[in-house]
Design an enzyme around this catalytic site. Structure first.
Site, short mmCIF file in Angstrom:
data_model
loop_
_atom_site.label_atom_id
_atom_site.label_comp_id
_atom_site.label_asym_id
_atom_site.label_seq_id
_atom_site.Cartn_x
_atom_site.Cartn_y
_atom_site.Cartn_z
N HIS B 256 0.80 -1.21 0.00
CA HIS B 256 0.00 0.00 0.00
C HIS B 256 0.84 1.27 0.00
O HIS B 256 0.56 2.17 -0.79
CB HIS B 256 -1.09 0.03 1.06
CG HIS B 256 -2.18 0.95 0.59
ND1 HIS B 256 -3.12 0.59 -0.32
CD2 HIS B 256 -2.36 2.27 0.80
CE1 HIS B 256 -3.86 1.63 -0.65
NE2 HIS B 256 -3.43 2.66 0.02
N SER B 271 1.19 19.63 -9.26
CA SER B 271 1.29 20.84 -8.45
C SER B 271 2.29 21.83 -9.01
O SER B 271 2.30 23.00 -8.61
CB SER B 271 1.69 20.48 -7.01
OG SER B 271 0.83 19.52 -6.49
N HIS B 305 -6.90 -3.38 3.90
CA HIS B 305 -8.10 -3.22 3.06
C HIS B 305 -7.95 -3.99 1.74
O HIS B 305 -8.91 -4.12 1.00
CB HIS B 305 -8.45 -1.74 2.83
CG HIS B 305 -7.47 -0.97 1.99
ND1 HIS B 305 -7.22 0.36 2.16
CD2 HIS B 305 -6.70 -1.35 0.96
CE1 HIS B 305 -6.34 0.76 1.28
NE2 HIS B 305 -6.00 -0.24 0.54
N THR B 331 -6.39 13.51 0.54
CA THR B 331 -6.48 13.47 -0.92
C THR B 331 -7.47 14.53 -1.40
O THR B 331 -7.21 15.26 -2.36
CB THR B 331 -6.94 12.08 -1.39
OG1 THR B 331 -6.20 11.11 -0.66
CG2 THR B 331 -6.69 11.89 -2.86
N LYS B 334 -6.00 17.94 -1.36
CA LYS B 334 -5.18 18.22 -2.54
C LYS B 334 -6.04 18.59 -3.73
O LYS B 334 -5.78 19.58 -4.42
CB LYS B 334 -4.33 16.99 -2.88
CG LYS B 334 -3.16 16.82 -1.95
CD LYS B 334 -2.19 15.81 -2.51
CE LYS B 334 -0.89 15.87 -1.74
NZ LYS B 334 0.27 16.06 -2.55
N ARG B 453 -11.63 -10.78 -12.25
CA ARG B 453 -10.33 -10.47 -12.83
C ARG B 453 -9.61 -11.77 -13.19
O ARG B 453 -9.92 -12.82 -12.68
CB ARG B 453 -9.41 -9.79 -11.80
CG ARG B 453 -9.96 -8.68 -11.07
CD ARG B 453 -9.05 -8.32 -9.90
NE ARG B 453 -7.79 -7.75 -10.37
CZ ARG B 453 -6.92 -7.15 -9.56
NH1 ARG B 453 -7.17 -7.05 -8.28
NH2 ARG B 453 -5.80 -6.65 -10.04
#
Lengths: 245, 615
Positions: B256, B271, B305, B331, B334, B453
């Protein structure tokens, strides 16, 4: 003042004031913390989950490992003395302490090899009349063994070699991987120290002005020591003392 | 000024030379950046071709273009290639080229270590991909779940290529990360405090720390996997009481943070682009920086998760659900600050700006489906379906890749010295935007419709033909947009108009020097008085800098340039020989030992190599 110049003289100014190489070493050791942290975590996750012996309580000899632990800790002290001698430009004293550090490191490694061999040749002697509740898993399995067990032989006491190898059980896998990688770190440190020892006979290679080279080796050496303190506590001591085992 | 340049010419070394040898021995961060970038684009094309084959196979029901075994190799290698050989090294390419320029430094802190990182990356990538030729590529999924990877279920060498390839790539990334940590913390121009650093450099710092702390976890996992396979140490064997789930915990505890290692450089690039083309400073600089830092911290607290359906128990699931949802906060900060930057700005919709705005849109869609997975009960429906595939491609393609392509356009004048073709660039963007949505949006429907998948084909009665067909059409458009991108890059680099030093009226220090930058970067180390340092200087805040040599008066020592060195490539070759030795000679370590000895010899020679540059 002279020492302050020795610290900063050979390198250009940095934003933080800390030398580049020293910062690199600190960051690397931070990374190495996660490395050993993950190995120790694996060991702890599998603690008490081995399906067969031998277990820590069967093989560990705390007095023996205490001696090697003491030797390794003392090597940290001689490392400090070596560094101090180098900064005061006492090359002979420096070499004596540096060599002692390396020798103590090698002593520790010798203890480790010895210990691994003893574990691999571990022998179990079981009293056939002892209450079953007092026996460990591995003692129980020897007692009930179809060929050398109590019932099979009819003896009062049976013995069998039940070696601990990395393949034997989860304890073996996690223990040898963790301590093996620590041993590899010590080996690397010993090679580093010996290299510096032999270089010190070459003019201008190891000097008070270039004490940073030794400082970095020392930082690494102390780190490896500290990791061992954690391993000794978490693996060895918690492995045998009631309440933790 | 002129005398300073002359002195540099006298003291300068090999990187002004050309020829293959000068590239092999280069330690110049700009050249290493370009090497990283070009290699990563090539691997990106390879990974893209693998994806294209996957899409061709899935275009219609009951297809038999590719066998199930090859299909497994393709999806495994597609993911590994994109994650480790394309997006990560593209980030490294930007770090290498830009960080010293953005902080006003001559090079990175450890130029030779930097070269080592590149060569290890290249050789590790070749090692991993050579498995295709030598008996089959890894086929257990990029996360290589235990039991699938055991010597029983993965006999042969394929998983050993995976393990050793990733170990080598890990050493490469770790060396690079350590190098950038030191460079960014220790080599900033006078006056550049942490809170005056460009956001891209900030994100590079955060990513470097993430790598420093996350990679060793993967290393331990890989070592355990290796020992399990090579020496039968029962790490993940249930018959010994071991737990295959331990691998999943270790892998995702690395995996992760890895996701943020992939996306944070992209966020840094965006940015940089948005303020320049909005003609406004970044809105909420402090909030954006701290959001990036907190994403990194939270990244270590959400790994489970990925494992909501393995049976962790309600307490763990609730805790990881909550911590995962928490990530939406920084997030979101941002995203809103990027929109605040655009708001009220005088927008210049050039190609990089289009990519940056496209990034915000696509990444937000991926972020929203991410929050859906955070709700564990909802995730149980989505686990291992194409809904997840849609999500990761919106964040990693729509997010990381779109931003990186935008960044390549933005800095193209700087690293090539030429302008790209604006019209072709815009066609590139719109085709990519269209192709991306055509390919990946239908996967949401497929996933919700239950398509799993990693299946190599499906029955015609499932009703999945339509959207699979659309997705495959989309991948054609996507492939076309990449060909246009390559065309634009190559023709512009060869024949494009010469670029000015500062074609975009840039804000950061890299625009204050010539395009392409001279070998020594800055004639005078700039003094930084403000956050957007170059804007401030152009508006008259700064008068003079400090000569690089510190004003010693000895002209020929004015700028020390690090010498080229071939020891980094020698060390890398040693490690690769050792890796091949381990793959081929199970139980016989002669080749591995030889490789290791070559590596050790290289390290010693490296240490004693006389350097005119005190590292």
């Amino acid at each position: 003042m002279a020492q302050a110049t020795a610290d900063h003289g050979e390198h250009e100014a940095t934003t933080t004031g800390l030398n580049h190489r020293k910062m690199l070493m600190w960051a690397f050791l931070g990374s190495d913390c996660m490395f050993f942290g993950s190995l120790i975590a694996t060991y702890l996750v599998y603690k008490g989950r081995s399906l067969e012996g031998p277990l820590p309580i069967d093989v560990f000899s705390i007095p023996t490992t205490s001696v090697s632990t003491f030797v390794l800790l003392m090597s940290s002290m001689s490392m400090v003395l070596a560094y101090s001698a180098l900064r005061r430009n006492r090359m002979k004293t420096f070499r004596v302490w540096l060599a002692s550090t390396a020798i103590m490191g090698m002593t520790f490694l010798a203890f480790q090899v010895f210990e691994f061999r003893v574990f691999a040749n571990h022998e179990v002697v079981v009293d056939c009349h002892a209450p079953i509740g007092e026996l460990s898993i591995v003692e129980l399995s020897v007692r009930n063994d179809k060929t050398v067990g109590c019932e099979a032989t009819g003896h009062d006491e049976v013995e069998k070699q039940v070696g601990l190898t990395p393949k034997t059980n989860l304890f073996g896998s996690t223990f040898f991987t963790l301590t093996g990688f620590h041993g590899a770190h010590v080996t690397l440190g010993v090679i580093w120290l010996l290299t510096m020892f032999f270089l010190s006979f070459k003019k201008g290679m190891v000097t008070p002005e270039r004490n940073l080279d030794l400082d970095l080796a020392a930082l690494y050496w102390h780190f490896v020591d500290i990791v061992w303190i954690i391993i000794f506590t978490v693996v060895y001591l918690f492995g045998v003392f009631p309440g933790f085992a | 000024m002129a005398s300073a340049v002359g002195a540099v010419g006298a003291a300068g070394h090999a990187s002004t030379e050309s020829g293959v040898w000068s590239w092999i021995t280069t330690v110049d961060h700009k050249r290493i950046g370009i090497l990283y970038g070009v290699s990563a684009i090539l691997f990106f094309l390879l990974g893209g071709s693998e994806a294209f084959l996957i899409r061709m196979q899935l275009a219609s029901a009951d297809a038999d273009l590719i066998s199930s075994g090859v299909f497994s190799q393709l999806f495994t290698m597609h993911a590994l290639t994109m994650v480790f050989l394309a997006i990560m090294p593209l980030g490294a390419a930007f770090f290498n080229f830009l960080i010293p320029l953005q902080i006003g430094a001559r090079d990175v802190a450890f130029p030779r270590l930097n070269a080592l990182s590149y060569w290890l990356f290249l050789f590790g990538a070749i090692l991993l991909n050579s498995s295709f030729v030598f008996g089959g590529a890894p086929d257990a999924g990029w996360f290589a779940y235990a039991n699938l990877t055991s010597s029983t279920y993965s006999p042969g060498d394929s998983m050993d290529y995976f393990t050793l390839g990733l170990l080598v790539l890990g050493i490469s990334s770790l060396a690079a990360a350590l190098n950038f940590v030191v460079t960014i913390l220790n080599m900033r121009a006078p006056g550049m405090t942490l809170m005056r650093m460009p956001v891209f450099t900030w994100m590079a710092l955060v990513v470097s720390f993430l790598l420093v702390f996350a990679l060793p976890i993967l290393t331990v996992g890989l070592i355990e996997l290796l020992f399990w396979r090579f020496f039968d140490m029962p790490f993940f064997s249930a018959e010994f009481g071991g737990d295959p789930l331990l691998w999943q915990h270790i892998f995702w505890l690395f995996g992760h943070p890895e996701v943020y290692i992939l996306i944070l450089p992209a966020m840094g690039i965006v940015s940089e682009i948005l303020p320049t083309f909005s003609r406004k400073p970044l809105f909420g600089y402090t909030a954006v920086v701290f959001a990036g830092v907190s994403i990194a911290f939270l990244g270590f607290a959400v790994w489970a998760h990925h494992m909501f359906t393995v049976g962790l128990g309600p307490v763990a699931i609730a805790a990881f659900s909550a911590s995962t949802m928490l990530i939406a906060v920084p997030t979101g900060i941002k995203v809103f600050n990027w929109m605040g930057t655009i708001w009220g700005g005088s927008l210049d919709l050039r190609t990089p700006m289009l990519f940056a705005i496209g990034f915000i849109a696509l990444f937000t869609i991926g972020g929203l489906s991410g929050v859906m997975h955070a709700a564990a009960s909802s995730d149980a429906q989505q686990q291992d379906t194409y809904f997840i595939v849609a999500h990761i491609h919106y964040v990693l393609f729509g997010g990381a890749i779109v931003a990186v392509i935008g960044g390549i356009y933005y800095w193209f004048p700087k690293f090539s010295g030429h302008m790209y073709n604006e019209t072709v660039g815009k066609i590139n963007f719109w085709l990519m935007f269209l192709g991306m949505n055509l390919t990946f949006f239908p996967m949401h429907f497929l996933g919700l419709d239950g398509m799993p998948r990693r299946i190599y084909t499906y029955d015609a009665n499932m009703g999945w033909d339509l959207w699979n067909g659309v997705a495959t059409m989309g991948s054609l458009v996507l492939g076309l947009s990449f060909l246009i991108f390559i065309y634009n890059m190559v023709t512009s680099w060869l024949n494009g108009e010469p670029a000015e030093a500062d074609p975009w009226d840039g804000r950061t220090l890299e625009w204050s020097i010539a395009s392409p930058p001279p070998e020594y970067n800055f004639e005078e180390i700039p003094i930084v008085y403000d956050r957007d340092a170059w804007w401030a200087e152009k508006r008259g805040k700064v008068q003079h800098g400090v000569p690089v040599g510190g004003g010693s008066g000895e002209e020929e020592h004015s700028i020390h340039m690090p010498q080229p060195s071939y020891w980094p490539i020698v060390v890398s070759i040693g490690l690769i020989i050792a890796s091949y030795g381990l793959v081929y000679n199970s139980g016989n370590f002669i080749v591995a030992t030889i490789g290791l000895l070559v590596g050790i010899f290289g390290v010693y020679a490296w240490s004693f190599e006389p350097v005119n540059d005190p590292e």
